[in-house]
Design an enzyme around this catalytic site. Sequence first.
Site, PDB file in Angstrom:
ATOM      1  N   ILE A 293     -38.751 -61.118  58.734  1.00  0.00           N
ATOM      2  CA  ILE A 293     -39.569 -60.201  59.487  1.00  0.00           C
ATOM      3  C   ILE A 293     -40.758 -60.369  58.696  1.00  0.00           C
ATOM      4  O   ILE A 293     -41.945 -60.083  59.613  1.00  0.00           O
ATOM      5  CB  ILE A 293     -39.063 -58.787  59.083  1.00  0.00           C
ATOM      6  CG1 ILE A 293     -37.762 -58.456  59.922  1.00  0.00           C
ATOM      7  CG2 ILE A 293     -40.086 -57.650  59.363  1.00  0.00           C
ATOM      8  CD1 ILE A 293     -37.050 -57.199  59.688  1.00  0.00           C
ATOM      9  N   ASN A 367     -43.121 -53.738  53.785  1.00  0.00           N
ATOM     10  CA  ASN A 367     -41.951 -54.419  54.507  1.00  0.00           C
ATOM     11  C   ASN A 367     -40.805 -54.928  53.327  1.00  0.00           C
ATOM     12  O   ASN A 367     -39.770 -55.224  53.918  1.00  0.00           O
ATOM     13  CB  ASN A 367     -42.459 -55.603  55.352  1.00  0.00           C
ATOM     14  CG  ASN A 367     -41.145 -56.465  55.928  1.00  0.00           C
ATOM     15  OD1 ASN A 367     -40.449 -55.983  56.516  1.00  0.00           O
ATOM     16  ND2 ASN A 367     -40.988 -57.760  55.304  1.00  0.00           N
ATOM     17  N   TYR A 433     -28.971 -48.237  51.327  1.00  0.00           N
ATOM     18  CA  TYR A 433     -29.905 -48.640  52.259  1.00  0.00           C
ATOM     19  C   TYR A 433     -30.424 -47.548  53.202  1.00  0.00           C
ATOM     20  O   TYR A 433     -31.680 -47.555  53.272  1.00  0.00           O
ATOM     21  CB  TYR A 433     -29.357 -50.212  53.020  1.00  0.00           C
ATOM     22  CG  TYR A 433     -30.414 -50.515  54.148  1.00  0.00           C
ATOM     23  CD1 TYR A 433     -31.254 -51.481  53.344  1.00  0.00           C
ATOM     24  CD2 TYR A 433     -30.402 -50.328  55.286  1.00  0.00           C
ATOM     25  CE1 TYR A 433     -32.343 -51.988  54.361  1.00  0.00           C
ATOM     26  CE2 TYR A 433     -31.332 -50.779  56.325  1.00  0.00           C
ATOM     27  CZ  TYR A 433     -32.321 -51.724  55.695  1.00  0.00           C
ATOM     28  OH  TYR A 433     -33.144 -52.226  56.665  1.00  0.00           O
TER      29      TYR A 433
END
Length: 545
Positions: A293, A367, A433
Amino acid sequence: KALGPKIAILPYTISGFPLAKEIIGQYEQNPDIEAIVIMNHGIFTFAEDAETSYNLMIDYVNKAEQYIAKHLKYHQSQPQSPDLQYSEDRISAMASLAQTLRGACAFKDSDGAMKRFYVEIRKKSDIVKASLSKTAEKICSAGVLTPDHVIRTKNKMVYIEFVPENDEDLVSLVNQKVAAFTNDYHEYFRSLSEAKGVTRKELDPFPRLFLVAGIGLFAIGFTGKEASIAADIGEHIIRARLCSNLLGKFTPIPDSHIFDMEYWSLQQKKINRKTSSLLSGQVAVVTGGAGAIGFGIAQQLIKAGAAVVISDIDEGRLEKVRSILAEKFGSTSVEKIVFDVTDFQSVKNAFNKISIKFGGIDILVPNAGIAHVATIENLDPAKFNQVIDVNLKGTFNVIKAAIPIFKRQKTGGNIVVISSKNVFDPGAAFGAYSASKAGAHQISKIAAMELAQIGVKVNMINPDAVFGDNRISSKLWDLIGPDRMKSRGLDAEGLRDYYRNRNLLKQQVLAEHVGNAVLFFASDQTPTTGASLPVDGGIPSAFPR
């Protein structure tokens, strides 16, 4: 005296027919001349063949250097003096000043688009010594060495005597200095346009060079290359001025000549400025840059004209991403920096280094992220804390560290947080997460509320199942993919098909899709902040609501 009898010396004359007439007149008087010095412009040598003419140029430049060395005991190694090494406090001051200068000179063009500058800093010991000399202010006000330079540097530099520690005082001082320069420039343009009876469109009035006492030379430009060229010229101006002051009296070029050159259309064409891209002049920082990503985001931002800094703690993978991007877009388009988002001081130090390299930060893309698969019953508290540290605290740290930069620049900015589909649609055994991403999502919404007053927009992107490719894989899917394949009895390709087929559009989500979403927010195409944009092919249970 310095170059011998076979040269002709002419006063400065603008290129064209008048200069040609002057030169032929000199040649007719002395056919033995082999070089011409045009004051405040340069030296020209000539001969029957190119090699002889070139060798004459080398000979005459050597003569000039020998003359200077003899009269000043000026060592040729001096211009190559080393960069000074600064303490962390001084580095922080340099970064703050770069951000403030960059912001003070930014302006909106005729279309209302913000025009930003990049910064280049030079801090060789002789330049810093000159910044502390009694003649520093005179050096800055004396003007360029040759009119050609004015299209790169403007005619004069700004001298900054000290750098206040307090941000408010720093911004006030820089704004005063820049305002004084621009006011002088407006008057220079008005008076000379009137005196010459010409109609010209005034160029931007902002300075390009700042000599800062005890720190060095700061140069700005619309591109990194322009800033570097301005810095090169600035260094030469300072060194030449110091020499000339010792050899004799420096005579500035009249403003009239400067104006003629600055507003000569042929000179302006030398700059050859390309049409601005969406993100021209902007600096973007992408954390988690070593993964799929991060790579996709960096690629789309570079394509749009931004200078991009990718960061990660995995230096090997980070260098691989940097090298791929540099090969495709050029080495000046991308830089890498290793730092730990969980350590706030490490983040601050990294942002200082980025600001010293480019001038500041306009686009921040938090990110960096990690994952851990375990049910709550089996979830190791240490692992839970590790995921929280990276995904939640890491996002908090980079946003917090960027706020003072945005405030000094006063040009707004964009923070685009890479959130997750799991914020709205969490999965079993993925508690660490999902919780960490939900927390990061919430802190980002709060940042949107708090930073709107300084023109900074904060938006979130919620991607799903971005696997990467053979070149750059997803570190998250490298970790969780094997368990998912085993639990579903699938191979790698089958797992990709599974996630593609579960979304409404039956499309695979690619890293460049996430990059496109980041670009949408970063390019200010809509007045939007606090928004969540799914990039998941359509997962009904993950629709924001």
